[in-house]
Design an enzyme around this catalytic site. Structure first.
Site, PDB file in Angstrom:
ATOM      1  N   SER A 204       0.769  -1.311  -0.019  1.00 11.35           N
ATOM      2  CA  SER A 204       0.089  -0.030  -0.460  1.00 11.35           C
ATOM      3  C   SER A 204       1.267   1.241  -0.601  1.00 11.35           C
ATOM      4  O   SER A 204       1.433   1.384  -1.120  1.00 11.35           O
ATOM      5  CB  SER A 204      -1.396  -0.204   1.502  1.00 11.35           C
ATOM      6  OG  SER A 204      -0.366   0.122   2.122  1.00 11.35           O
TER       7      SER A 204
ATOM      8  N   HIS B 175      -3.777  -0.829  -2.095  1.00  6.68           N
ATOM      9  CA  HIS B 175      -4.115  -0.562  -1.987  1.00  6.68           C
ATOM     10  C   HIS B 175      -4.085   0.853  -2.628  1.00  6.68           C
ATOM     11  O   HIS B 175      -3.206   1.351  -2.190  1.00  6.68           O
ATOM     12  CB  HIS B 175      -4.208  -0.027  -0.918  1.00  6.68           C
ATOM     13  CG  HIS B 175      -4.887  -1.702  -0.074  1.00  6.68           C
ATOM     14  ND1 HIS B 175      -3.687  -1.595   0.961  1.00  6.68           N
ATOM     15  CD2 HIS B 175      -4.836  -2.569  -0.215  1.00  6.68           C
ATOM     16  CE1 HIS B 175      -4.046  -3.147   1.777  1.00  6.68           C
ATOM     17  NE2 HIS B 175      -4.100  -3.780   0.860  1.00  6.68           N
TER      18      HIS B 175
ATOM     19  N   ASP C  33      -2.399  -6.039   5.673  1.00  4.96           N
ATOM     20  CA  ASP C  33      -2.625  -7.015   4.337  1.00  4.96           C
ATOM     21  C   ASP C  33      -1.422  -7.880   4.171  1.00  4.96           C
ATOM     22  O   ASP C  33      -0.974  -7.338   3.887  1.00  4.96           O
ATOM     23  CB  ASP C  33      -3.506  -6.044   3.646  1.00  4.96           C
ATOM     24  CG  ASP C  33      -4.672  -7.245   2.618  1.00  4.96           C
ATOM     25  OD1 ASP C  33      -4.566  -7.604   2.239  1.00  4.96           O
ATOM     26  OD2 ASP C  33      -4.289  -6.755   1.806  1.00  4.96           O
TER      27      ASP C  33
END
Ligand SMILES: C[S@@+](CC[C@H](N)C(=O)[O-])C[C@H]1O[C@@H](n2cnc3c(N)ncnc32)[C@H](O)[C@@H]1O
Lengths: 193, 272
Positions: free
Chosen positions: A12, A39, A132
């Site tokens: 991300s 992300h 994540d």
């Protein structure tokens, strides 16, 4: 020594910078498909393929449902869909609930790749600000694949690599330049693990 | 969770669900299905999918809950505004040349897509000449769709979508608020028939000028996608329209030659 068959990567915050260090070095004709989840806030997500594609010899495209994971192609998750890969090598999208508050999320991609390709997976967790990817990378590791984590010291946001280090016990912890060299070497004549 | 043999257990569970409850999830995309079932098993406190199967078969309250997990009810009004703008600007003028229009919304979930079309068609003066068939396999979702009440806090985002989709007035012209909800004008659904229909097991039920099936095919494997697209091709009149979700395509299907591209980027096709 299993042949690597697919590269799956995620991150991300700070991941684009890392990807821009890694992907441009992969030569046209690279023999593996590369699947990427990053992300990004809503509007920016749709720019990802363009941003990466402008700097990369490989084709960089947004993943389409049921398309084949193609060697020498970077498939990026489109905004608002999880990206997964099926056992027959086709891509699948889903609008299932966000994972770690994110859709797309990295865990579904890595877990599905581990399922589908087992020891043929090279999983990479890059810079990022959530946890994540850790569970997904652990699944890659359990399936006998190769788990790579960006060295947290080199990550703009170390949280994601640190979580992956804790949960997945990766074989390699590398700076982006070393990840790049490693992935390039996978495409060489003597593929070495 | 014990993961050894999980693929086998999933096949057995889906077979059991089909035999007992007549819901056919056997040809859904494997990777997502597995994630959903593994998580559901965890939530039900089951260590294996077989343990979940035991409960699905013997505890009457379990299957309805599992059905909720297996049919992902995510939707928005005017989801992907550019799609609805293309429908409004490019498809509706052609539909308007028919004396009457039938629109089939397959996998309508809790109704957001239905009200999007109804509002759009009303604003274009076509609703009174249209019949909308809104179908889904999840009865509670159909009931919610029929009620047409959505949480108030979703309205700002819906309004923005509506505007970006080329809305001609204000979304709030189409609903009244009260009790924390926005209730859509009941006249919007006067032309809507809600029905339980599965793309996996049911057949064509009418000839239609347009099918809208968005974010449903991504649940299916190739074979089941082919079946659904065959139903759509069979239901559509010649030159009828098919609208898919923003990342779905007919391209990889055996039925691809029965469709031509109408709006490539918005995934709108016509029956060849
Ligand atoms: C993610 S929702 C899509 C909602 C809406 N079409 C949209 O795009 O916003 C998917 C819907 O497909 C329905 N569905 C799943 N399997 C189906 C089947 N075999 N036949 C018809 N509908 C199905 C689910 O119940 C769910 O309501």
């Amino acid at each position: 020594m299993a042949e690597p068959r697919i590269v799956v990567m995620g991150g991300s915050a700070g991941a684009i910078e890392a990807l821009l260090e890694i992907l441009p070095a992969l030569p046209a004709g690279y023999p593996l498909p590369v699947l990427v989840v990053v992300h990004l806030p809503g509007g920016q997500q749709s720019m990802l393929a363009e941003v990466l594609g402008a700097r990369t010899p490989l084709a960089v495209i947004e993943a389409e449902d049921k398309a084949r994971a193609t060697p020498g192609t970077v498939h990026v998750a489109p905004p608002d869909y999880h990206l997964l890969v099926e056992a027959d090598g086709t891509l699948a999208l889903s609008v299932d609930a966000p994972v770690h508050h994110s859709r797309p999320a990295i865990d579904p991609l890595l877990e599905s790749a581990a399922d589908a390709y087992a020891e043929g997976v090279v999983g990479v967790v890059l810079s990022g600000a959530s946890a994540d990817g850790a569970a997904g990378l652990a699944a890659v590791r359990r399936a006998g694949g190769l788990a790579i984590v960006q060295d947290p010291a080199t990550a703009w946001s170390p949280h994601m690599p640190e979580a992956a280090l804790r949960e997945a016990d990766p074989q390699l912890v590398l700076a982006p330049a070393a990840i790049r060299a490693y992935l390039v070497s996978l495409g060489g004549t003597e593929v070495r693990r | 969770m014990i993961t050894q043999d999980v693929d086998l257990e999933i096949r057995l569970l889906l077979e059991a669900i089909f035999e007992k409850y007549h819901y056919d999830f056997r040809r859904y995309g494997g990777a997502s299905m597995k994630r959903r079932l593994v998580r559901a098993a965890g939530r039900f406190g089951c260590r294996t999918i077989s343990a979940l199967q035991e409960r699905v078969l013997h505890e009457p309250t379990v299957f309805p809950q599992l059905l909720e997990d297996l049919t992902i009810q995510v939707s928005d009004l005017f989801r992907d505004p550019s799609y609805f703008r293309a429908v409004r600007e490019r498809v509706v003028p052609i539909l308007a040349t028919y004396p009457s229009v039938k629109l089939w919304i397959a996998g309508c979930a809790t109704g957001e897509e239905v009200y999007s079309y109804a509002i759009l068609l009303r604003e274009e003066g076509l609703l009174e000449r249209t019949i909308i068939y809104a179908t889904d396999i999840h009865p509670p979702a159909l009931a919610r769709a029929e009620a047409g009440v959505f949480a108030l806090e979703r309205m700002p985002a819906f309004s923005e979508n509506y505007q970006r989709a080329g809305g001609k007035a204000s979304l709030s012209d189409h609903y009244v608020t009260g009790y924390g909800g926005a209730a859509f004008d009941r006249s919007l659904r006067a032309r809507v028939v809600f029905a339980d229909h599965s793309l996996a097991t049911d057949e064509v039920f009418a000839e239609v000028q347009m099918v809208s099936c968005r974010n449903v095919l991504i649940y299916f494997d190739r074979a089941l996608q082919d079946r659904a697209l065959r139903l759509f091709a069979d239901a559509l009149c010649p030159m009828g329209f098919l609208g898919l979700g923003s990342r779905e395509t007919v391209r990889f299907s055996a039925e691809a030659r029965r469709f031509t591209e109408f709006d490539r980027s918005e995934r709108i096709y016509r029956r060849a």
